[in-house]
Write a protein that holds these residues in place. Structure first.
Motif, PDB file in Angstrom:
ATOM      1  N   ALA A 123      25.429  34.018  32.455  1.00  0.00           N
ATOM      2  CA  ALA A 123      26.304  35.036  31.865  1.00  0.00           C
ATOM      3  C   ALA A 123      27.248  34.459  30.819  1.00  0.00           C
ATOM      4  O   ALA A 123      28.045  35.190  30.224  1.00  0.00           O
ATOM      5  CB  ALA A 123      27.108  35.729  32.959  1.00  0.00           C
ATOM      6  N   HIS A 127      29.537  32.127  31.464  1.00  0.00           N
ATOM      7  CA  HIS A 127      30.780  31.673  32.083  1.00  0.00           C
ATOM      8  C   HIS A 127      30.568  30.265  32.654  1.00  0.00           C
ATOM      9  O   HIS A 127      30.538  30.058  33.874  1.00  0.00           O
ATOM     10  CB  HIS A 127      31.225  32.657  33.164  1.00  0.00           C
ATOM     11  CG  HIS A 127      31.651  33.984  32.610  1.00  0.00           C
ATOM     12  ND1 HIS A 127      32.880  34.187  32.018  1.00  0.00           N
ATOM     13  CD2 HIS A 127      30.997  35.156  32.517  1.00  0.00           C
ATOM     14  CE1 HIS A 127      32.973  35.435  31.600  1.00  0.00           C
ATOM     15  NE2 HIS A 127      31.836  36.051  31.885  1.00  0.00           N
ATOM     16  N   ARG A 170      32.485  33.335  39.968  1.00  0.00           N
ATOM     17  CA  ARG A 170      32.603  34.439  39.013  1.00  0.00           C
ATOM     18  C   ARG A 170      32.807  35.734  39.787  1.00  0.00           C
ATOM     19  O   ARG A 170      31.927  36.203  40.507  1.00  0.00           O
ATOM     20  CB  ARG A 170      31.340  34.514  38.157  1.00  0.00           C
ATOM     21  CG  ARG A 170      31.399  35.612  37.098  1.00  0.00           C
ATOM     22  CD  ARG A 170      30.041  35.860  36.482  1.00  0.00           C
ATOM     23  NE  ARG A 170      30.094  37.028  35.608  1.00  0.00           N
ATOM     24  CZ  ARG A 170      29.057  37.817  35.359  1.00  0.00           C
ATOM     25  NH1 ARG A 170      27.883  37.582  35.920  1.00  0.00           N
ATOM     26  NH2 ARG A 170      29.180  38.859  34.553  1.00  0.00           N
ATOM     27  N   GLU A 223      28.140  39.368  28.225  1.00  0.00           N
ATOM     28  CA  GLU A 223      27.483  38.631  29.309  1.00  0.00           C
ATOM     29  C   GLU A 223      25.993  38.973  29.378  1.00  0.00           C
ATOM     30  O   GLU A 223      25.154  38.104  29.617  1.00  0.00           O
ATOM     31  CB  GLU A 223      28.156  38.940  30.651  1.00  0.00           C
ATOM     32  CG  GLU A 223      29.530  38.288  30.846  1.00  0.00           C
ATOM     33  CD  GLU A 223      30.669  39.089  30.239  1.00  0.00           C
ATOM     34  OE1 GLU A 223      31.823  38.658  30.371  1.00  0.00           O
ATOM     35  OE2 GLU A 223      30.414  40.154  29.627  1.00  0.00           O
TER      36      GLU A 223
END
Length: 350
Positions: A40, A42, A120, A312
């Motif tokens: 995503a 992150h 997350r 994302e």
């Protein structure tokens, strides 16, 4: 930086955790979550965290195979004690239970305390969205060491206290928000330091209370709240509410205890859309609303409007096909852990 396919990263993460006495089913859950964070975009919550989790297991701060205890419950509420288990494992199970209760009661909520880092945060509301519900999750770090200075201060007294929500829709990707109530997530500072990069001015103050672009100066300093030096009172208010819902309501408390043990407190909600609107109609209208936002004429210098969660989704498509960049420092640590465990050859590190 090496570029690694998601399947291989999941294999590496699972094997390293199992080699450190984590049950295989739990190792697979943790591996899925960290790699999904990388997919995503992150990276601050991805494979870079794995060596830290293994260290926490070794010192007893995370307890693999910990029990999942329901301390108190009603048909629509649950209080869960995670007994210092992996946050991914405990929180996922707590969210699933909340979804099951909402299916019967239309809305359900859960508090979770004494668990490790949950990663997350969007992962948990997204579970509800896939079940045709609106999901919400809020988290704080209990009485763990803090990283955020309240507005007007220079000493860390608050957690980054992220907040996430997701809703079902007919969009290709999820309609979802997920952000820290600090100017930036702590992991992004660590990621910048690992990559030898500067950080934007307005994220961090050093030990003297001066703004800095050096991520290493976070040590002794603090993150600023969402809104930074100008409007940080907004982030401070959100973070303080996060402490109430996830620290005080869970029973974790506030402040810092001497052990330094990280313990995420979480507040979870699932809302059954069918209790308010027909699900198919709602899903279509959410998608229509997202397209309405995207049709906004772009501002000067902008490539256009994205709906919450779209960036994302684009990252997942790109990284799912082309692989995930892993910073050299993290790759070296993973290789070292594999060598320690005698599985470097098996995992392709030699």
């Amino acid at each position: 930086m090496p570029v690694i396919q998601a399947d291989r990263l999941r294999e590496i993460a699972t094997a390293l955790l199992v080699a450190n006495k984590v049950p295989e089913n739990e190792a697979q859950t943790v591996a899925r979550h960290v790699v999904n964070a990388n997919l995503a975009g992150h990276d601050s919550h991805g494979m870079i965290m794995l060596p830290n989790y293994i260290e926490r297991v070794r010192v007893g701060h995370i307890v693999p195979g910990a029990p999942f205890t329901i301390v108190q419950e009603s048909p629509s509420t649950t209080v869960v004690d995670g007994h210092w288990g992996f946050g991914y494992v405990i929180n996922e199970r707590a969210m699933q239970l909340t979804i099951e209760k909402a299916e019967k009661q239309n809305i359900a909520a859960c508090t979770v305390f004494r668990q490790g880092h949950v990663g997350r945060l969007a992962s948990y509301p997204l579970m509800a969205a896939r079940a045709g519900m609106i999901g919400m999750a809020w988290a704080d770090s209990g009485r763990s060491p803090k990283g955020v200075a309240p507005f007007g201060g220079r000493e860390a007294r608050l957690g980054t206290n992220p907040w996430a929500m997701a809703v079902p829709s007919d969009l290709d990707g999820p309609f979802c928000m997920d952000f820290a109530t600090s100017a930036v997530a702590m992991g992004k500072i660590k990621l910048a330091e690992a990559r030898g990069q500067e950080i934007p001015r307005g994220w961090v103050v050093d030990s003297e209370g001066d703004l800095t672009t050096d991520p290493a100066k976070l040590k002794g300093g603090a993150l600023l709240p969402l809104g930074g030096a100008g409007e940080g009172y907004k982030g401070t208010a959100l973070a303080a509410m996060g402490e109430i819902f996830c620290g005080l309501l869970t029973g974790l408390g506030f402040g810092v205890e001497p052990s330094g043990r990280h313990n995420d407190g979480c507040f979870l909600i699932a809302i059954k859309v069918e209790a308010f609107r027909p699900l198919l109609t709602f899903r279509k209208e959410v998608a229509d609303f997202a397209h309405y936002l995207k049709d906004t004429p772009p501002a000067k210098g902008s490539t256009g409007v994205l709906y919450p969660g779209e960036i994302e989704h684009m990252a997942e498509q790109k990284r799912g096909a082309g692989g995930i960049d892993i910073e050299d420092a993290t790759w070296k640590k993973l290789g070292g852990l594999a060598t320690e465990a005698g599985i470097a050859g098996q995992l392709g590190f030699v």
